[in-house]
Design a protein around this motif. Structure first.
Motif, PDB file in Angstrom:
ATOM      1  N   THR A   1      -0.700   9.510   6.580  1.00 47.69           N
ATOM      2  CA  THR A   1       0.395   9.121   6.797  1.00 47.69           C
ATOM      3  C   THR A   1       1.186   7.747   6.245  1.00 47.69           C
ATOM      4  OG1 THR A   1       0.101   9.571   9.311  1.00 47.69           O
ATOM      5  CG2 THR A   1       1.918   8.199   9.108  1.00 47.69           C
TER       6      THR A   1
ATOM      7  N   LEU B   1       3.903   4.870   6.011  1.00 46.89           N
ATOM      8  CA  LEU B   1       5.010   3.943   6.653  1.00 46.89           C
ATOM      9  C   LEU B   1       5.778   3.432   5.575  1.00 46.89           C
ATOM     10  CD1 LEU B   1       2.945   2.957   9.624  1.00 46.89           C
ATOM     11  CD2 LEU B   1       4.493   4.950   9.661  1.00 46.89           C
TER      12      LEU B   1
ATOM     13  N   VAL C   1       8.468  -1.031   5.689  1.00 49.32           N
ATOM     14  CA  VAL C   1       8.033  -1.830   6.855  1.00 49.32           C
ATOM     15  C   VAL C   1       8.542  -3.372   6.734  1.00 49.32           C
ATOM     16  CG1 VAL C   1       6.054  -2.704   8.466  1.00 49.32           C
ATOM     17  CG2 VAL C   1       6.037  -0.245   7.233  1.00 49.32           C
TER      18      VAL C   1
END
Length: 375
Positions: free
Chosen positions: A109, A111, A114
């Motif tokens: 995953t 991300l 951020v």
């Protein structure tokens, strides 16, 4: 008989006019005698001092600029330290086919973007709100790994910093590229940041750099910054860098090439430089034995120059330079001009004599003309 009386009346009037004019001939300022009459020795309120090597040394005071230990000892910001405002990229691998974060059929995953908030925290699903600021990417990786390890088997985490460093400085003033710049690895020091902003837009010799950090503000000459690597301080987030031109100036009066308030063009300025800056002495007017520098001298310096200990507060000082003496030019070259000084050059005595002769001959010529007309 009437014509004779008229001529006598005209001459009498011209004589009275001449006497009045001789008392108030035009000139650029006081002569040497009048300046000396203001000396303390003659019950005046100024100390008149002839410049010599001792006086030159004791008055050679320059404004002290430079950074204190608080600025110098602040080490560079670590390039790997995460700060509020940074943007991070997280990649999380899970050792199962159907993990907490990954889509079905994938075990990783990502991300992206951020943002570290103003308090220094980020939010990671299933790990919660985590303190990121103050940690390195590797330190933050270990924290996130520990948080997820209780929920998914053997998670692997990668943390990287992306563009958007939260530590910035503001650069303004006489700079080619005013703006807000991030503190990055190549721009962690003052000189590097000035170069990043395009360099100064004024003469380097008169460029003054002020760094404001919180409630503190300290300054340095640009030339000293480059000459002394110790002064090339490390920057901190929210520093303000102000580049401005030197505001010091002196006033030139009397028989000089120009009479004006003149800004300093170099970090240090001698009396000889000051005279040259305004076009030198007027050869048809100036008295090279009457070059005066007038200033309000601090008591500490005045006491040293005069060999006293009792003076308190600023003292009116008149320093005398005689350029005709064998070492007169050297004295003028070594005598330092300071902010607010007045450089005054008296007129030569023969100039007043010429003006007096002119005041005498002009009325006589007029009287002769009137006399001829009366005849």
């Amino acid at each position: 008989m009437t014509g004779t009386l008229n001529r006598r009346a005209v001459l009498t009037g011209l004589s009275a006019t001449l006497l009045t004019a001789s008392c108030g001939l035009p000139r650029s300022g006081p002569n040497k005698r009048q300046i000396y009459s203001g000396s303390v020795l003659r019950h005046g309120d100024a100390f008149v001092v002839k410049v010599n090597d001792f006086v030159t040394r004791e008055t050679a005071v320059q404004p002290a600029l430079g950074f204190t230990s608080q600025f110098i000892n602040a080490g560079p910001i670590g390039s790997d330290t995460i700060r509020a405002g940074d943007t991070l990229s997280l990649t999380i691998w899970e050792n199962v086919d159907d993990g907490l974060l990954a889509n079905k059929g994938a075990n990783a995953t990502q991300l992206q973007q951020v943002q570290v908030d103003g308090s220094g925290y980020i939010f990671v699903p299933y790990a919660g709100r985590i303190k990121a600021a103050g940690n390195t990417p590797d330190g933050l990786r270990r924290i996130i790994t520990a948080k997820l390890d209780t929920q998914t088997p053997d998670p692997q985490v990668l943390v990287t910093r992306t563009a958007g460093d939260g530590a910035t400085v503001s650069v303004m003033g006489a700079i080619n590229g005013q703006g807000v710049y991030p503190i990055e690895r190549p721009t962690r020091t003052l000189s590097a940041m000035i170069a990043r902003a395009g360099g100064v837009s004024i003469k380097p010799e008169v460029a003054r750099i002020t760094v404001k950090r919180g409630k503190m503000a300290e300054s340095i000459w640009l030339k000293d910054l480059y000459d002394n690597p110790q002064m090339d301080i490390a920057l901190r987030a929210n520093d303000v860098i102000l580049v401005e031109q030197d505001q010091r100036a002196f006033t030139a009066l009397g028989a000089t090439g120009s009479q004006a308030r003149v800004p300093f063009e170099t970090q240090t300025l001698s009396a000889l430089d000051a005279i040259a800056t305004v076009g030198g002495l007027q050869t048809n007017l100036a008295d090279p034995t009457g070059v005066f520098v007038l200033r309000n001298e601090p008591a500490a310096i005045a006491n040293k120059v005069l060999g006293r200990t009792d003076l308190v507060g600023d003292q009116r000082m008149i320093y005398v330079l005689d350029l005709t003496e064998p070492n007169g030019m050297f004295m003028a070259r070594d005598f330092v001009i300071r902010d607010g000084d007045t450089v005054y050059v008296t007129e030569a005595p023969f100039v007043q004599w010429q003006k007096t002769l002119s005041a005498i001959t002009s009325p006589l010529g007029t009287a002769a003309t009137i006399n001829n007309l009366a005849n």
